[in-house]
Design an enzyme around this catalytic site. Structure first.
Site, PDB file in Angstrom:
ATOM      1  CG  HIS A  37      -1.873  -1.092   1.333  1.00 42.26           C
ATOM      2  ND1 HIS A  37      -1.735  -2.122   2.233  1.00 42.26           N
ATOM      3  CD2 HIS A  37      -3.021  -1.341   0.643  1.00 42.26           C
ATOM      4  CE1 HIS A  37      -2.750  -2.954   2.103  1.00 42.26           C
ATOM      5  NE2 HIS A  37      -3.541  -2.522   1.141  1.00 42.26           N
ATOM      6  CB  SER A 186      -4.138  -6.984   4.694  1.00 43.02           C
ATOM      7  OG  SER A 186      -3.950  -5.798   3.970  1.00 43.02           O
TER       8      SER A 186
END
Ligand code: PAF
Length: 282
Positions: A37, A186
């Site tokens: 990210h 994640s």
């Protein structure tokens, strides 16, 4: 960096930039942020005057509610990371803010949304389109940044943007990998150290399959990847499809396309955690 929770606050903070004609970039995320990210946010900050990052764990894209429950939630740490990589506005709305009423819209872009993840996670891409279209409406970004790890998701979002005539440039950014080769996700935080090491085989086998492919048929290569990964204790392949990189249609021969990508989903560990990755053959 500002943290806002409502669309009204978000739009108030964007009004001045928009009036000045500044470019606004959006990085949509579900939080539990990592270096993948961060790389999207850095690129967005380089290319736009204003960088908005949305942090919203979108319930409508989880066909498996257990998956939603165990998804990591780390807003404070996310904000610290975002500030350090140049985000200007973090938009972290509640579920009620994004879905004041149930969203009954149906999006359908076969075959790109019906194969692979679309087939194994019914309703997943519909939920992605619901939230991404709402985020595009709320932010009205000039550019939106997505990681190529979710290779199929980018194709679906491009189809939706074209269908709805949304004026936004979709920018796809390279997969960021851990040192072991494991694609950053994640979900990796849900793996034990041992499982993480095992999961690194996914990219290892995909890379080996590029060499294997040069002397074997497409179907033999597919079998090689599935069998090699299933032979690793702790891994179980859900699917491995070798597809055209644009239409995502499954291929039979290497000569069927000039743009060939192998897309894989593997279960790892005892929970188990579902991991996706892909490899470009041509
Ligand atoms: O890729 C993700 O994290 C999500 O699918 C997205 C695009 C933020 C929509 O919830």
């Amino acid at each position: 960096m500002k943290l806002v929770h409502t669309i009204e606050d978000l739009q108030r903070n964007l009004a001045e930039a928009r009036a000045k004609g500044e470019k606004i970039g959006l990085v949509p995320t579900m939080g539990a942020l990592h270096e993948g990210h961060a790389s999207l946010v850095r690129r967005c900050a380089e290319e736009n005057e204003v960088t908005v990052v949305s942090v919203f764990l979108n319930p409508t894209q989880f066909n498996d509610k257990k998956d939603l429950e165990k998804y990591p939630r780390t807003l404070d740490a996310d904000c610290r990371l975002l500030e350090s990589v140049g985000a200007d506005i973090v938009f972290a709305p509640s579920v009620e803010e994004m879905y004041p009423q149930p969203d009954n819209r149906k999006f359908s872009y076969p075959p790109v949304d019906s194969v692979m993840e679309g087939a194994f996670r019914p309703g997943h891409f519909n939920g992605v389109c619901q939230i991404v279209s709402k985020l595009f409406a709320a932010v009205a970004p000039d550019r939106a940044y997505f990681g190529e790890k979710d290779f199929q998701q980018i194709a679906v979002i491009r189809a939706m943007v074209e269908d709805l005539h949304i004026e936004v440039e979709i920018i796809s950014c390279p997969v960021v990998r851990e040192q072991s080769g494991l694609a950053m996700s994640s979900r990796n935080t849900l793996l034990t150290d041992g499982e993480r090491a095992i999961a690194a085989n996914i990219f290892g086998v995909l890379m080996k399959s590029k060499n294997f492919a040069s002397g074997h048929t497409l179907n033999e290569t597919r079998r090689y990847v599935i069998d090699s990964l299933n032979a690793v204790i702790g891994l179980e392949v859900q699917y491995f499809s070798i597809v055209d990189g644009e239409t995502l249609q499954e291929l039979e021969e290497w000569t069927d396309s000039d743009d060939i990508v192998g897309c894989i989903t593997v279960f790892c560990g005892s929970q188990p955690i579902r991991l996706i990755d892909h490899i470009r053959y041509k």
